[in-house]
Design an enzyme around this catalytic site. Structure first.
Site, PDB file in Angstrom:
ATOM      1  N   ASP A  75      -8.892   2.709   2.815  1.00  0.00           N
ATOM      2  CA  ASP A  75      -8.173   3.741   1.733  1.00  0.00           C
ATOM      3  C   ASP A  75      -7.593   4.963   2.429  1.00  0.00           C
ATOM      4  OD1 ASP A  75      -8.877   4.463  -0.967  1.00  0.00           O
ATOM      5  OD2 ASP A  75      -9.144   6.490   0.136  1.00  0.00           O
ATOM      6  N   GLU A 124      -4.871   0.563   2.415  1.00  0.00           N
ATOM      7  CA  GLU A 124      -3.227   0.925   1.445  1.00  0.00           C
ATOM      8  C   GLU A 124      -2.561   1.844   1.620  1.00  0.00           C
ATOM      9  OE1 GLU A 124      -4.969   3.397  -2.518  1.00  0.00           O
ATOM     10  OE2 GLU A 124      -5.860   4.474  -0.747  1.00  0.00           O
TER      11      GLU A 124
END
Length: 660
Positions: A338, A373
């Site tokens: 993330d 990401e």
């Protein structure tokens, strides 16, 4: 009273060796570290860790066993301007604890102080670290080792996926055990996915703001202890039982040939900003663990109040140790990171950042799938296409451009062709292969696919922020009616758009990622930021699954496997046998046609498979190239006898033909 001896400075955390437990804790700026042990009644006994090797404090407790609850109190300077916030009144979690007992309930005693240290003892409000037993019978478990070119990822939430599944025993619904249940295994195999990507399963907590609103953090991107299993997803919530239940699920999935990828939040912690609670890192060595500004405040490049300093050698070791635990002790097959620009900050983003180099050098981590990401909200945070091998990246360009083409009629086929070809304009560099492009049209963050075709605007009122949260631009189209209703013409148009987006996802080069529930028609009723909705809004209603859409999705995945150009790990070249780009007349595309506003395209793959696209608002005639062409499932029956020379493509339609 038991006595600690010096023990060893490694491995990190609390490790049981069969005769006792070795405890270690990194803190470069501490002056004293106390190990706090708790008996069954909650009584606390404190021991000063007797040894220090470099910046690692350590001690060994003979006779200690798994199940022992513990924490730390760390003494040192209180100098906020210099980034030091030591406060021994606060019991702290071991950052490397592999088990945590108890959940965080917002309590004023959990806060360490802003300008001055808070003197209240937090012992009774604080979760406890737990010594774990790492012994586990993996039997003959082996990683499936699915090639990247064969990989189809299914992003899911443990609870949301299984909480309402009718074929799973009620006691197991919403748990790790449900993931390995035969009913779920059968579902994954029916779809044909090869990798289950799970939203965070490391220990997390709900932010104080959410608790005060009567809400809870559902997604899990607020990490409390990155090495510890989240117990709320276990049918037996004791940490040891929860860890073994997760391992059981991994083992069952591996036997079915399915890989397990974990979403990991290596960018911030649940301690939030300076006004947030103190759980662990802030009280252990705030200045080392976080990026600190000159005034002692945090750099907030995550939007969550703080940012981990993953260029600090000790924090790199912490991150590497965490990832190795999940690979070596839990047998996971990869990670999705993330807000991963944080991982490469020095503070500027660098491809040779210390953490990236350490991951590449590590034998265990270099052998698993690594997906990022590729952004954060800090300066220079958007780094799509800039990660070094062996990282794959979420491709937001694919998501946005496919939505804009099919739902908004904003792009022509030139941009679409680039995205179909693994976004070579973005990823064909630095020795990377097409699989580095992870294609998606939806993810947990944003609209579901059904909501993309049913809502023009977000409807996040249930989140308690007056609909201010969540992305405003979704490139969606409600097809004339805001909401799930609408007449038959609206539903038909939505179905066509849904089919087109799924076909674009699953028949493009690169690694496809399907959001769990999209194949069923799952809706969150327009909520594009359902991070705090642990309820029927996010749980799949299996009784309402769109069986036609399920069959369509599964057939597309089967079709993908038959087309070599989509599964080979090499870039397409014009006329190399992998791809030819044709216009609506069946002739090669001319240079001037790519950006002339045309919205029809034919893509000949592996000299045998023809993908035809009609992005117009009306039925259009497309002449197929020379040869005998038959439509294939899911666009026709298995034994389709009809030879076609012309396709009358419906509005916003896709069809695939095979050459006889």
């Amino acid at each position: 009273m038991m006595q600690l001896n010096a023990g060893h400075s490694a491995p990190p955390g609390a490790w049981f060796d069969g005769a006792g437990v070795n405890f270690t804790l990194f803190s470069a700026h501490a002056e004293k570290v106390e190990l706090c042990l708790f008996d069954e009644s909650g009584n606390e006994t404190r021991y000063a860790l007797p040894a220090r090797s470099g910046d690692v404090w350590h001690g060994y407790l003979p006779g200690a066993r798994p199940g022992l609850r513990y924490g730390y109190r760390v003494h040192g300077p209180w100098n906020p301007a210099q980034g030091h916030r030591f406060n021994p009144a606060k019991l702290l979690l071991d950052p490397c604890a592999r088990g945590v007992e108890g959940d965080v309930i917002d309590d004023p005693r959990l806060y360490g102080g802003i300008d001055t240290p808070d003197p209240r003892d937090n012992r009774d409000a604080m979760p406890k670290s737990v010594v774990m037993d790492d012994r586990y019978d993996w039997e003959d478990d082996a990683p499936p080792n699915i090639a990247w070119g064969e990989t189809v990822i299914y992003e899911a939430h443990v609870r949301g996926l299984t909480r309402l599944h009718p074929d799973i025993p009620p006691a197991l619904r919403g748990t790790y055990a449900a993931l390995g249940h035969p009913a779920m295994i059968a579902w994954f195999q029916r779809l044909g996915i090869t990798a289950l990507e799970l939203q965070p399963v490391a220990k997390f907590c709900s932010e104080p703001r959410l608790q005060r609103l009567g809400l809870a953090n559902y997604w899990g991107y607020n990490p409390l202890a990155l090495w510890a299993i989240e117990t709320r997803y276990a049918s037996q919530p004791a940490p040891q039982a929860a860890l073994n239940e997760f391992r059981d699920a991994v083992k069952a999935l591996h036997k079915a040939g399915i890989e397990v990828i974990l979403d990991v939040v290596l960018n911030h912690s649940a301690e939030l900003d300076l006004e947030g609670p103190t759980f662990s890192l802030r009280g252990i060595d705030n200045r080392s663990y976080y990026w600190i500004q000159d005034d002692g405040d945090y750099h907030n490049w995550t939007g969550c109040g703080n940012t981990l300093n993953l260029s600090h050698p000790a924090v790199v070791d912490y991150a590497i140790g965490c990832l190795k635990f999940w690979v070596e002790q839990c047998h996971v097959d990869g990670f999705r990171f993330d807000l991963a620009t944080v991982m490469g900050r020095t503070p500027e983003f660098r491809q040779d950042a210390p953490l990236f180099e350490a991951m590449r050098r590590d034998r265990s981590l270099s052998a698993v799938k690594l997906i990022v990401e590729p952004w954060d909200i800090g300066p220079g945070g958007y780094q799509v296409g800039n990660y070094p091998p062996p990282f794959a990246e979420w491709n937001d360009r694919f998501r946005d451009d496919m939505r804009r083409f099919w739902l908004r009629s904003e792009l022509d086929v030139g941009e679409v062709a680039t995205r179909v070809a693994a976004s070579a304009d973005v990823y064909r560099r630095n020795g990377r292969e097409p699989w580095a492009c992870v294609n998606l049209v939806t993810a947990h963050d944003g609209f579901t696919l059904r909501d993309c075709v049913s809502f023009n605007g977000k409807h996040n009122e249930a989140n308690g922020e007056d609909n201010r949260d969540g992305a405003w631009e979704n490139h969606s189209n409600n097809h004339g009616y805001e909401g799930l209703g609408g007449g038959q013409s609206v539903q038909d148009a939505r179905r066509a758009s849904t089919h087109a987006l799924l076909a674009s996802l699953l028949l493009s080069q690169g690694t496809p990622m399907l959001l769990a529930g999209d194949e069923q028609g799952h809706s969150q009723h327009g909520n594009n930021n359902a991070y705090c909705q642990d309820n029927e809004l996010t749980w799949f209603d299996w009784s309402q699954a769109d069986e036609g859409l399920v069959a369509y999705t599964a057939a597309l995945i089967r079709l993908r496997r038959q087309i070599p150009a989509l599964t080979a790990s090499r870039w397409w070249e014009e006329n190399d046998g992998n791809v030819r780009w044709l216009n609506a007349a069946g002739a090669p595309m001319r240079p001037e046609e790519w950006h002339s506003g045309t919205r029809q395209l034919q893509i000949l793959l592996s000299d045998r498979w023809l993908v035809t696209l009609n992005g117009r608002d009306e039925v259009s005639e497309i002449v197929l190239p020379e040869g005998e062409w038959r439509a294939v499932p899911p666009f026709a029956g298995e034994d389709n006898p009809v030879v076609m020379a012309v396709w009358h493509g419906p509005a916003h339609g896709v069809c695939v033909f095979r050459k006889s």
